[in-house]
Design a protein around this motif. Sequence first.
Motif, PDB file in Angstrom:
ATOM      1  N   LEU A  24       0.822  -1.210   0.000  1.00 34.19           N
ATOM      2  CA  LEU A  24       0.000   0.000   0.000  1.00 34.19           C
ATOM      3  C   LEU A  24       0.859   1.263   0.000  1.00 34.19           C
ATOM      4  N   LEU A  25       1.917   1.259   0.762  1.00 37.04           N
ATOM      5  CA  LEU A  25       2.808   2.427   0.799  1.00 37.04           C
ATOM      6  C   LEU A  25       3.462   2.678  -0.562  1.00 37.04           C
ATOM      7  N   ILE A  26       3.888   1.604  -1.202  1.00 33.74           N
ATOM      8  CA  ILE A  26       4.518   1.741  -2.523  1.00 33.74           C
ATOM      9  C   ILE A  26       3.516   2.276  -3.536  1.00 33.74           C
ATOM     10  N   LEU A  27       2.278   1.744  -3.495  1.00 34.66           N
ATOM     11  CA  LEU A  27       1.247   2.227  -4.420  1.00 34.66           C
ATOM     12  C   LEU A  27       0.909   3.696  -4.158  1.00 34.66           C
ATOM     13  N   ALA A  28       0.878   4.078  -2.882  1.00 32.77           N
ATOM     14  CA  ALA A  28       0.600   5.481  -2.554  1.00 32.77           C
ATOM     15  C   ALA A  28       1.704   6.389  -3.077  1.00 32.77           C
ATOM     16  N   ALA A  29       2.958   5.936  -2.912  1.00 31.28           N
ATOM     17  CA  ALA A  29       4.070   6.738  -3.410  1.00 31.28           C
ATOM     18  C   ALA A  29       4.014   6.865  -4.930  1.00 31.28           C
ATOM     19  N   ILE A  30       3.695   5.753  -5.608  1.00 36.48           N
ATOM     20  CA  ILE A  30       3.588   5.797  -7.072  1.00 36.48           C
ATOM     21  C   ILE A  30       2.474   6.750  -7.499  1.00 36.48           C
ATOM     22  N   PHE A  31       1.367   6.714  -6.762  1.00 36.84           N
ATOM     23  CA  PHE A  31       0.249   7.592  -7.085  1.00 36.84           C
ATOM     24  C   PHE A  31       0.646   9.060  -6.922  1.00 36.84           C
ATOM     25  N   LEU A  32       1.371   9.357  -5.837  1.00 37.65           N
ATOM     26  CA  LEU A  32       1.805  10.741  -5.632  1.00 37.65           C
ATOM     27  C   LEU A  32       2.771  11.194  -6.719  1.00 37.65           C
ATOM     28  N   VAL A  33       3.649  10.287  -7.126  1.00 41.92           N
ATOM     29  CA  VAL A  33       4.589  10.630  -8.203  1.00 41.92           C
ATOM     30  C   VAL A  33       3.837  10.886  -9.500  1.00 41.92           C
ATOM     31  N   ILE A  34       2.863  10.009  -9.793  1.00 39.80           N
ATOM     32  CA  ILE A  34       2.070  10.178 -11.022  1.00 39.80           C
ATOM     33  C   ILE A  34       1.291  11.498 -10.960  1.00 39.80           C
ATOM     34  N   LEU A  35       0.696  11.752  -9.789  1.00 41.00           N
ATOM     35  CA  LEU A  35      -0.087  12.981  -9.645  1.00 41.00           C
ATOM     36  C   LEU A  35       0.801  14.219  -9.769  1.00 41.00           C
ATOM     37  N   GLY A  36       1.976  14.159  -9.153  1.00 42.61           N
ATOM     38  CA  GLY A  36       2.857  15.328  -9.193  1.00 42.61           C
ATOM     39  C   GLY A  36       3.464  15.577 -10.556  1.00 42.61           C
ATOM     40  N   SER A  37       3.672  14.528 -11.339  1.00 38.29           N
ATOM     41  CA  SER A  37       4.302  14.707 -12.647  1.00 38.29           C
ATOM     42  C   SER A  37       3.300  14.771 -13.787  1.00 38.29           C
ATOM     43  N   SER A  38       2.011  14.762 -13.490  1.00 39.87           N
ATOM     44  CA  SER A  38       0.991  14.783 -14.538  1.00 39.87           C
ATOM     45  C   SER A  38       0.380  16.166 -14.739  1.00 39.87           C
ATOM     46  N   PHE A  39       0.627  17.094 -13.853  1.00 43.21           N
ATOM     47  CA  PHE A  39       0.043  18.426 -13.965  1.00 43.21           C
ATOM     48  C   PHE A  39       1.141  19.482 -13.847  1.00 43.21           C
ATOM     49  N   TYR A  40       0.893  20.570 -14.502  1.00 43.39           N
ATOM     50  CA  TYR A  40       1.814  21.711 -14.409  1.00 43.39           C
ATOM     51  C   TYR A  40       0.998  22.992 -14.551  1.00 43.39           C
ATOM     52  N   ILE A  41       1.535  24.069 -14.024  1.00 43.78           N
ATOM     53  CA  ILE A  41       0.835  25.365 -14.021  1.00 43.78           C
ATOM     54  C   ILE A  41       1.591  26.334 -14.938  1.00 43.78           C
ATOM     55  N   VAL A  42       0.825  27.020 -15.795  1.00 43.82           N
ATOM     56  CA  VAL A  42       1.381  28.050 -16.685  1.00 43.82           C
ATOM     57  C   VAL A  42       0.877  29.406 -16.199  1.00 43.82           C
ATOM     58  N   GLN A  65      -2.510  22.575 -16.490  1.00 42.74           N
ATOM     59  CA  GLN A  65      -2.461  21.735 -17.681  1.00 42.74           C
ATOM     60  C   GLN A  65      -2.045  20.309 -17.293  1.00 42.74           C
ATOM     61  N   PHE A  66      -2.448  19.351 -18.150  1.00 42.29           N
ATOM     62  CA  PHE A  66      -2.125  17.937 -17.922  1.00 42.29           C
ATOM     63  C   PHE A  66      -1.058  17.492 -18.913  1.00 42.29           C
ATOM     64  N   LYS A  67      -0.204  16.563 -18.449  1.00 44.57           N
ATOM     65  CA  LYS A  67       0.811  15.964 -19.315  1.00 44.57           C
ATOM     66  C   LYS A  67       1.049  14.529 -18.874  1.00 44.57           C
ATOM     67  N   MET A  68       1.697  13.790 -19.716  1.00 48.64           N
ATOM     68  CA  MET A  68       2.032  12.398 -19.391  1.00 48.64           C
ATOM     69  C   MET A  68       3.081  12.372 -18.288  1.00 48.64           C
ATOM     70  N   PRO A  69       2.915  11.468 -17.292  1.00 44.77           N
ATOM     71  CA  PRO A  69       3.838  11.452 -16.151  1.00 44.77           C
ATOM     72  C   PRO A  69       5.163  10.756 -16.462  1.00 44.77           C
ATOM     73  N   PHE A  70       5.972  10.681 -15.419  1.00 42.68           N
ATOM     74  CA  PHE A  70       7.247   9.970 -15.436  1.00 42.68           C
ATOM     75  C   PHE A  70       8.217  10.521 -16.469  1.00 42.68           C
ATOM     76  N   GLY A  71       8.098  11.832 -16.763  1.00 44.42           N
ATOM     77  CA  GLY A  71       9.037  12.448 -17.690  1.00 44.42           C
ATOM     78  C   GLY A  71       8.776  12.142 -19.143  1.00 44.42           C
ATOM     79  N   ILE A  72       7.682  11.471 -19.442  1.00 42.42           N
ATOM     80  CA  ILE A  72       7.347  11.225 -20.854  1.00 42.42           C
ATOM     81  C   ILE A  72       7.101  12.559 -21.554  1.00 42.42           C
ATOM     82  N   ASP A  73       6.294  13.392 -20.908  1.00 36.96           N
ATOM     83  CA  ASP A  73       6.085  14.763 -21.384  1.00 36.96           C
ATOM     84  C   ASP A  73       6.825  15.717 -20.457  1.00 36.96           C
ATOM     85  N   LYS A  74       7.478  16.708 -21.053  1.00 38.17           N
ATOM     86  CA  LYS A  74       8.155  17.743 -20.275  1.00 38.17           C
ATOM     87  C   LYS A  74       7.651  19.110 -20.729  1.00 38.17           C
ATOM     88  N   ASN A  75       7.476  20.008 -19.779  1.00 35.56           N
ATOM     89  CA  ASN A  75       7.015  21.368 -20.100  1.00 35.56           C
ATOM     90  C   ASN A  75       8.131  22.377 -19.828  1.00 35.56           C
TER      91      ASN A  75
END
Length: 325
Positions: A24-42, A65-75
């Motif tokens: 559960l902890l690992i999944l929560a961390a992955i979720f936070l990483v996905i959430l943090g790397s999927s949005f950006y503010i302009v 704005q939304f983007k693909m996580p894990f560095g797939i998309d970079k702004n």
Amino acid sequence: MENQNSPNAAKMKNFFAKPATWILLILAAIFLVILGSSFYIVDETEQAVVTRFGKYLKTSDPGLQFKMPFGIDKNFNVPVKVVQTEQFGFTTVKAGRANEYRNNVTSESSMLTGDLNIVDVEWIIQYRIVDPRKWLFGVYEKKQTIRDISRSVINELVGDRAILNVMGSDRSEIEVKALEMMNENFSMLGLGISVIAVKLQNIVPPEGVQVAFEDVNKAIQDMNRFINEGKEAYNAQIPKAQGEADKQIQMAEGYASERVNMAQGDVARFNAVYEEYRRSPRVTRERIYLETMEEIFGSDVKPELIDSELENILPVKNLNAARAN
């Protein structure tokens, strides 16, 4: 205290000892990483260039704005509404006291004018980024390219003019022409910027010859002042003299017209008398005689009779006065 905390410590130990807890902890961390790397503010003053696996994908407007996580998309956020400034020929450095600045002249300010004089030129340019994609990927050394193109343009424009024109009458023309030439060059290079202002600051001779140049400039100003004073005196005297000349000419023309008219009248009168004389010589002679006598004796002048034989002047008795008495 130890007795009260020991059951909680045991529970926590048992909790982390379970494999499900770590999952559960690992999944929560992955979720936070996905959430943090999927949005950006302009920001409102920016646009964002988005790349996918390093290749340009799109340009995003301000907002969340939304983007693909894990560095797939970079702004890459680019300040497109911010006016940026570059200084040339001087640098602004902070002085000793707070909020005080001074300008230090740099070597790039020295230029050769069209009449082979050296002059120190300081200027600034203001620009905005109009194409974020070109700004990020068009040119590698952006700032250096801007400075090189700007120096080249100003050197060309200064080198085509005399030093006095550069320092005086041609400043505005240089600014306008420099703006056009810089934008043409930046557009050709695909830099993605638009220059909105070119401002010439100080334009002075080098420090070593500045005193001599000021003396020459003062002499030129004195020469122009004397020329203007001479023109002013000329403009004040010439119209006056011209007016006097026109007046004399008009008076002469009027006198000539008067004399001509009088002569023409005398000729016409003589011709009229002559015509009458030709028709009736005797009558005309008597009429002329009578008119002459009337003119003589009818005036206020006391008439006198000249005796040609005795050579004496004889007074004529005033018969009218005698009758009146």
